[in-house]
Scaffold this motif. Structure first.
Motif, PDB file in Angstrom:
ATOM      1  N   UNK A 154     -29.431   9.747  -7.212  1.00 44.92           N
ATOM      2  CA  UNK A 154     -30.075   9.138  -6.056  1.00 44.92           C
ATOM      3  C   UNK A 154     -29.521   7.733  -5.910  1.00 44.92           C
ATOM      4  N   UNK A 155     -29.467   7.269  -4.667  1.00 43.10           N
ATOM      5  CA  UNK A 155     -28.974   5.913  -4.440  1.00 43.10           C
ATOM      6  C   UNK A 155     -29.897   4.915  -5.127  1.00 43.10           C
ATOM      7  N   UNK A 156     -29.310   3.961  -5.815  1.00 42.24           N
ATOM      8  CA  UNK A 156     -30.059   2.936  -6.558  1.00 42.24           C
ATOM      9  C   UNK A 156     -30.214   1.726  -5.656  1.00 42.24           C
ATOM     10  N   UNK A 157     -31.443   1.419  -5.317  1.00 42.99           N
ATOM     11  CA  UNK A 157     -31.740   0.258  -4.480  1.00 42.99           C
ATOM     12  C   UNK A 157     -32.088  -0.923  -5.384  1.00 42.99           C
ATOM     13  N   UNK A 158     -32.020  -2.108  -4.822  1.00 40.43           N
ATOM     14  CA  UNK A 158     -32.452  -3.290  -5.550  1.00 40.43           C
ATOM     15  C   UNK A 158     -31.424  -3.860  -6.506  1.00 40.43           C
ATOM     16  N   UNK A 159     -30.177  -3.430  -6.385  1.00 43.65           N
ATOM     17  CA  UNK A 159     -29.131  -4.028  -7.216  1.00 43.65           C
ATOM     18  C   UNK A 159     -28.863  -5.420  -6.653  1.00 43.65           C
ATOM     19  N   UNK A 160     -28.961  -6.421  -7.519  1.00 43.30           N
ATOM     20  CA  UNK A 160     -28.713  -7.793  -7.070  1.00 43.30           C
ATOM     21  C   UNK A 160     -27.251  -7.954  -6.679  1.00 43.30           C
ATOM     22  N   UNK A 161     -26.975  -9.007  -5.957  1.00 39.98           N
ATOM     23  CA  UNK A 161     -25.600  -9.294  -5.557  1.00 39.98           C
ATOM     24  C   UNK A 161     -24.740  -9.555  -6.783  1.00 39.98           C
ATOM     25  N   UNK A 162     -23.721  -8.766  -6.925  1.00 42.69           N
ATOM     26  CA  UNK A 162     -22.788  -8.932  -8.041  1.00 42.69           C
ATOM     27  C   UNK A 162     -21.622  -9.746  -7.517  1.00 42.69           C
ATOM     28  N   UNK A 163     -21.425 -10.929  -8.088  1.00 40.33           N
ATOM     29  CA  UNK A 163     -20.395 -11.826  -7.582  1.00 40.33           C
ATOM     30  C   UNK A 163     -19.036 -11.571  -8.215  1.00 40.33           C
ATOM     31  N   UNK A 164     -19.033 -10.985  -9.407  1.00 41.44           N
ATOM     32  CA  UNK A 164     -17.769 -10.802 -10.117  1.00 41.44           C
ATOM     33  C   UNK A 164     -17.926  -9.696 -11.162  1.00 41.44           C
ATOM     34  N   UNK A 165     -16.833  -8.983 -11.408  1.00 39.56           N
ATOM     35  CA  UNK A 165     -16.813  -7.970 -12.463  1.00 39.56           C
ATOM     36  C   UNK A 165     -15.770  -8.409 -13.476  1.00 39.56           C
ATOM     37  N   UNK A 166     -16.207  -8.644 -14.706  1.00 38.55           N
ATOM     38  CA  UNK A 166     -15.336  -9.151 -15.764  1.00 38.55           C
ATOM     39  C   UNK A 166     -14.946  -8.001 -16.686  1.00 38.55           C
ATOM     40  N   UNK A 167     -13.671  -7.931 -17.035  1.00 40.87           N
ATOM     41  CA  UNK A 167     -13.181  -6.902 -17.958  1.00 40.87           C
ATOM     42  C   UNK A 167     -13.034  -7.535 -19.330  1.00 40.87           C
ATOM     43  N   UNK A 168     -13.647  -6.894 -20.340  1.00 34.64           N
ATOM     44  CA  UNK A 168     -13.534  -7.371 -21.718  1.00 34.64           C
ATOM     45  C   UNK A 168     -12.851  -6.292 -22.546  1.00 34.64           C
ATOM     46  N   UNK A 169     -11.885  -6.699 -23.324  1.00 32.96           N
ATOM     47  CA  UNK A 169     -11.107  -5.770 -24.150  1.00 32.96           C
ATOM     48  C   UNK A 169     -11.353  -6.087 -25.625  1.00 32.96           C
ATOM     49  N   UNK A 170     -11.795  -5.097 -26.411  1.00 32.12           N
ATOM     50  CA  UNK A 170     -11.953  -5.217 -27.853  1.00 32.12           C
ATOM     51  C   UNK A 170     -11.125  -4.112 -28.495  1.00 32.12           C
ATOM     52  N   UNK A 171      -9.924  -4.437 -28.913  1.00 35.36           N
ATOM     53  CA  UNK A 171      -9.035  -3.429 -29.484  1.00 35.36           C
ATOM     54  C   UNK A 171      -8.748  -2.352 -28.458  1.00 35.36           C
ATOM     55  N   UNK A 172      -9.104  -1.124 -28.775  1.00 33.31           N
ATOM     56  CA  UNK A 172      -8.877   0.010 -27.875  1.00 33.31           C
ATOM     57  C   UNK A 172     -10.030   0.204 -26.877  1.00 33.31           C
ATOM     58  N   UNK A 173     -11.114  -0.576 -27.001  1.00 35.04           N
ATOM     59  CA  UNK A 173     -12.290  -0.402 -26.162  1.00 35.04           C
ATOM     60  C   UNK A 173     -12.285  -1.392 -25.003  1.00 35.04           C
ATOM     61  N   UNK A 174     -12.512  -0.887 -23.814  1.00 32.65           N
ATOM     62  CA  UNK A 174     -12.638  -1.721 -22.627  1.00 32.65           C
ATOM     63  C   UNK A 174     -14.072  -1.650 -22.136  1.00 32.65           C
ATOM     64  N   UNK A 175     -14.660  -2.793 -21.867  1.00 39.22           N
ATOM     65  CA  UNK A 175     -16.009  -2.852 -21.310  1.00 39.22           C
ATOM     66  C   UNK A 175     -15.977  -3.741 -20.073  1.00 39.22           C
ATOM     67  N   UNK A 176     -16.849  -3.463 -19.147  1.00 35.79           N
ATOM     68  CA  UNK A 176     -16.944  -4.222 -17.910  1.00 35.79           C
ATOM     69  C   UNK A 176     -18.297  -4.919 -17.898  1.00 35.79           C
ATOM     70  N   UNK A 177     -18.339  -6.129 -17.373  1.00 34.93           N
ATOM     71  CA  UNK A 177     -19.597  -6.862 -17.253  1.00 34.93           C
ATOM     72  C   UNK A 177     -19.735  -7.365 -15.833  1.00 34.93           C
ATOM     73  N   UNK A 178     -20.953  -7.312 -15.308  1.00 38.16           N
ATOM     74  CA  UNK A 178     -21.240  -7.821 -13.983  1.00 38.16           C
ATOM     75  C   UNK A 178     -21.723  -9.257 -14.084  1.00 38.16           C
ATOM     76  N   UNK A 179     -21.243 -10.099 -13.193  1.00 39.75           N
ATOM     77  CA  UNK A 179     -21.737 -11.461 -13.057  1.00 39.75           C
ATOM     78  C   UNK A 179     -22.507 -11.511 -11.740  1.00 39.75           C
ATOM     79  N   UNK A 180     -23.724 -12.024 -11.791  1.00 39.61           N
ATOM     80  CA  UNK A 180     -24.602 -12.016 -10.621  1.00 39.61           C
ATOM     81  C   UNK A 180     -24.693 -13.379  -9.964  1.00 39.61           C
ATOM     82  N   UNK A 181     -24.917 -13.364  -8.632  1.00 41.32           N
ATOM     83  CA  UNK A 181     -25.220 -14.605  -7.917  1.00 41.32           C
ATOM     84  C   UNK A 181     -26.565 -15.097  -8.409  1.00 41.32           C
ATOM     85  N   UNK A 182     -26.681 -16.379  -8.619  1.00 40.80           N
ATOM     86  CA  UNK A 182     -27.956 -16.928  -9.112  1.00 40.80           C
ATOM     87  C   UNK A 182     -28.733 -17.544  -7.981  1.00 40.80           C
TER      88      UNK A 182
END
Length: 182
Positions: A154-182
């Motif tokens: 189902x569509x997810x409502x109420x997601x805050x404004x995401x200003x940036x998506x940061x990519x973090x790399x730990x060895x072979x693992x990639x993770x993404x983090x959202x940065x929100x407008x404050x």
């Protein structure tokens, strides 16, 4: 009989689904919730999380975000998805929902969130839409081998404004983090 011994004229659903997703699919980010660890916003005395928490999006659990390739379709089959119709005073309406086909190794769970995002040079740039997984069917072949996942959202409502998506790399693992407008 092992799967490597299957005659070439038989269909390998895992392979065919992977081919379909690669050819006709698109990349998304999937927020996978870890039910073992609570978010810092969790209030034990009330047994609830803050609904506007930018870290867990109100789930109360820590999560990680992974990139997956999926195939998407509208969830229009009333018989297979009865939760998608909602009765109102003016009659029945179709809720904004999607079906995603996901690879056998993606391991989606109910409550995970799929983010459709824009991409530039292989990096996510912005969130287009978000869908919360409410039903996961693991499609299996003979002998119970997992072939792919059929995921209803189902569509997810109420997601805050995401200003940036940061990519973090730990060895072979990639993770993404959202940065929100404050």
């Amino acid at each position: 009989m092992y799967y490597k011994d299957i005659p070439k004229d038989l269909i390998d659903l895992r392979h065919e689904n992977k081919k379909m997703i690669e050819e006709y699919g698109h990349d998304v980010l999937v927020q996978k919730t870890n039910k073992k660890f609570r978010c810092k916003c969790w209030v034990e005395s009330y047994r609830e999380a803050k609904s506007n928490c930018p870290y867990c999006l109100g789930s109360g659990y820590v999560y990680r975000i992974e990139k997956h390739r999926v195939r998407r379709d509208n969830a229009s089959q009333i018989i297979s998805r009865p939760k998608l119709l909602q009765s109102t005073e003016i009659g029945k309406i179709h809720l904004p929902a999607r079906i995603f086909w996901m690879s056998y190794d993606s391991e989606p769970k109910e409550g995970d969130i799929i983010f459709e995002v824009g991409w530039k040079n292989g990096k996510p740039t912005h969130v287009i839409s978000a869908y919360e997984i409410n039903d996961v069917e693991d499609k299996r072949a003979d002998d119970g081998r997992l072939e792919y996942y059929y995921v209803a959202c189902d569509e997810k409502k109420g997601i805050k404004n995401i200003s940036k998506i940061v990519i973090k790399q730990w060895g072979m693992t990639t993770n993404y983090e959202f940065m929100y407008d404050v």
